[in-house]
Design a protein around this motif. Sequence first.
Motif, short mmCIF file in Angstrom:
data_model
loop_
_atom_site.label_atom_id
_atom_site.label_comp_id
_atom_site.label_asym_id
_atom_site.label_seq_id
_atom_site.Cartn_x
_atom_site.Cartn_y
_atom_site.Cartn_z
N UNK A 78 0.85 -1.19 0.00
CA UNK A 78 0.00 0.00 0.00
C UNK A 78 0.88 1.24 0.00
N UNK A 79 0.57 2.15 -0.89
CA UNK A 79 1.30 3.42 -0.97
C UNK A 79 0.48 4.50 -0.28
N UNK A 80 1.08 5.16 0.70
CA UNK A 80 0.43 6.24 1.43
C UNK A 80 1.06 7.57 1.00
N UNK A 81 0.25 8.43 0.37
CA UNK A 81 0.73 9.74 -0.09
C UNK A 81 0.07 10.80 0.79
N UNK A 82 0.85 11.40 1.66
CA UNK A 82 0.32 12.34 2.66
C UNK A 82 1.44 13.29 3.08
N UNK A 83 1.17 14.62 3.00
CA UNK A 83 2.22 15.57 3.32
C UNK A 83 2.39 15.79 4.82
N UNK A 84 1.38 15.45 5.63
CA UNK A 84 1.48 15.57 7.08
C UNK A 84 2.21 14.35 7.63
N UNK A 85 3.42 14.55 8.12
CA UNK A 85 4.25 13.42 8.55
C UNK A 85 3.59 12.61 9.65
N UNK A 86 2.96 13.28 10.62
CA UNK A 86 2.33 12.58 11.72
C UNK A 86 1.19 11.68 11.26
N UNK A 87 0.36 12.22 10.39
CA UNK A 87 -0.76 11.44 9.85
C UNK A 87 -0.23 10.28 9.01
N UNK A 88 0.78 10.56 8.19
CA UNK A 88 1.35 9.53 7.32
C UNK A 88 1.94 8.38 8.14
N UNK A 89 2.68 8.72 9.18
CA UNK A 89 3.30 7.68 10.03
C UNK A 89 2.25 6.87 10.77
N UNK A 90 1.20 7.54 11.21
CA UNK A 90 0.14 6.85 11.96
C UNK A 90 -0.59 5.84 11.06
N UNK A 91 -0.93 6.29 9.85
CA UNK A 91 -1.60 5.39 8.90
C UNK A 91 -0.70 4.19 8.58
N UNK A 92 0.58 4.47 8.34
CA UNK A 92 1.52 3.41 7.98
C UNK A 92 1.66 2.40 9.11
N UNK A 93 1.70 2.87 10.33
CA UNK A 93 1.84 1.97 11.47
C UNK A 93 0.63 1.03 11.59
N UNK A 94 -0.56 1.60 11.42
CA UNK A 94 -1.79 0.78 11.49
C UNK A 94 -1.76 -0.30 10.42
N UNK A 95 -1.38 0.07 9.22
CA UNK A 95 -1.36 -0.88 8.11
C UNK A 95 -0.30 -1.95 8.31
N UNK A 96 0.86 -1.56 8.77
CA UNK A 96 1.95 -2.52 8.99
C UNK A 96 1.59 -3.52 10.08
N UNK A 97 0.89 -3.07 11.12
CA UNK A 97 0.45 -3.97 12.17
C UNK A 97 -0.60 -4.96 11.67
N UNK A 98 -1.22 -4.62 10.54
CA UNK A 98 -2.23 -5.51 9.94
C UNK A 98 -1.64 -6.32 8.78
N UNK A 99 -0.30 -6.41 8.77
CA UNK A 99 0.43 -7.25 7.81
C UNK A 99 0.38 -6.74 6.37
N UNK A 100 0.34 -5.42 6.20
CA UNK A 100 0.51 -4.83 4.89
C UNK A 100 1.91 -4.26 4.78
N UNK A 101 2.48 -4.31 3.58
CA UNK A 101 3.77 -3.65 3.34
C UNK A 101 3.46 -2.23 2.88
N UNK A 102 4.06 -1.25 3.53
CA UNK A 102 3.70 0.14 3.27
C UNK A 102 4.87 0.92 2.67
N UNK A 103 4.56 1.71 1.63
CA UNK A 103 5.50 2.67 1.07
C UNK A 103 4.94 4.06 1.31
N UNK A 104 5.82 5.01 1.64
CA UNK A 104 5.36 6.35 1.98
C UNK A 104 5.89 7.38 0.98
N UNK A 105 5.05 8.40 0.76
CA UNK A 105 5.46 9.53 -0.08
C UNK A 105 4.99 10.81 0.59
N UNK A 106 5.88 11.80 0.78
CA UNK A 106 5.52 13.04 1.47
C UNK A 106 4.78 14.06 0.59
N UNK A 107 4.70 13.78 -0.72
CA UNK A 107 3.99 14.69 -1.63
C UNK A 107 3.54 13.94 -2.87
#
Length: 349
Positions: free
Chosen positions: A4-33
């Motif tokens: 799952x790719x998370x595109x979110x400029x707010x670092x806190x929101x992006x990290x929170x979403x990524x953590x939830x997904x990773x705990x649910x056994x998804x592999x997460x990629x992040x993009x700040x913009x």
Amino acid sequence: MKTILVIEDNEGVRENISEILELSNYYVKQAPNGIEGVKIAKSSKVDLILCDIMMPELDGYGVLHMLNKDPKTSAIPFIFLTAKTEKGDIRKGMNLGADDYLTKPFDDTELLEAVEIRLKKAEAIGKIQDGGKPGIEKLLEKAELSGMLKDLSSNFKTRHYRKGDRIFTEGDLLNYLFLIQSGKIKTTMINDDGKEYIVDIHNEGDLLGIESIIDNIESKTSAEVLDEADIYLIPRADFNEILASNRELANKFIKVLSHNIIEKEEKLLKLAYDTVRKRVADALIVFKEKNEDAELLKVSREDIANAVGTSTESVIRTLSEFKKDGYIEIDKKGVIKFLHPEKIKEIRF
């Protein structure tokens, strides 16, 4: 493991979403913009995208627009993340082809349910022509899984066409959508000067007549069989029923239509600005790829001329140049053998 790719400029929101997904056994990629998000989506395998709307540099609408233009990324399920104050813009996102949206703030359950639903639906519907099954079987199977089709499959019939048969003609109002089970079909148009040119070459799993059926307009092209072909005939009413009852599938066909428009625009630009040598080179590569990258290519010089918008004599002259350059060989029957297809691809002028 789904990516799952998370595109979110707010670092806190992006990290929170990524953590939830990773705990649910998804592999997460992040993009700040948005720009970084598009780069990641185009350069790596992504199964689903979560994207904020309001971002600097490139907003969520721009991200979706750019991904929809690329056939490799247009089918990726896309979920917008939106603040409550942006709810009025949701329709704009859905019209652009987004699959869903989540309104901030959302809890863990809402996030995971939205992701799971979209991944399951994407897997159930699949691509119309992926896998080893003929496309119509794939379509029927997936629609039945969603409870959308019932016994409609008995209405679809297969028709056999011989080489040279005309399936439909430019100006016809089509009553069927045609899905190729086997064989090769060329679609053509007649320009204002009365000259025929090839729009595309179609293979197993390709659909013909989508624009005419969806928009209820006369066909802009003619379709003729290059090799013997078996084709599924899907009645207009049945196809419209499928689209009306399955939004996911309808979105996919909208994306197909948008790609067709983009491809036609690009082809017109090439016809206007590329040299004959470049256009013949591109046509040879297209014919080769449509022929499963076979080393040998049996195609008439007239068909090549119609594909590039030039005279048959110009095609013969250009092929002779390619033969002299050592890119191809041509036997006595006119069959083309590719010696260095990579050099043909590199031709720019």
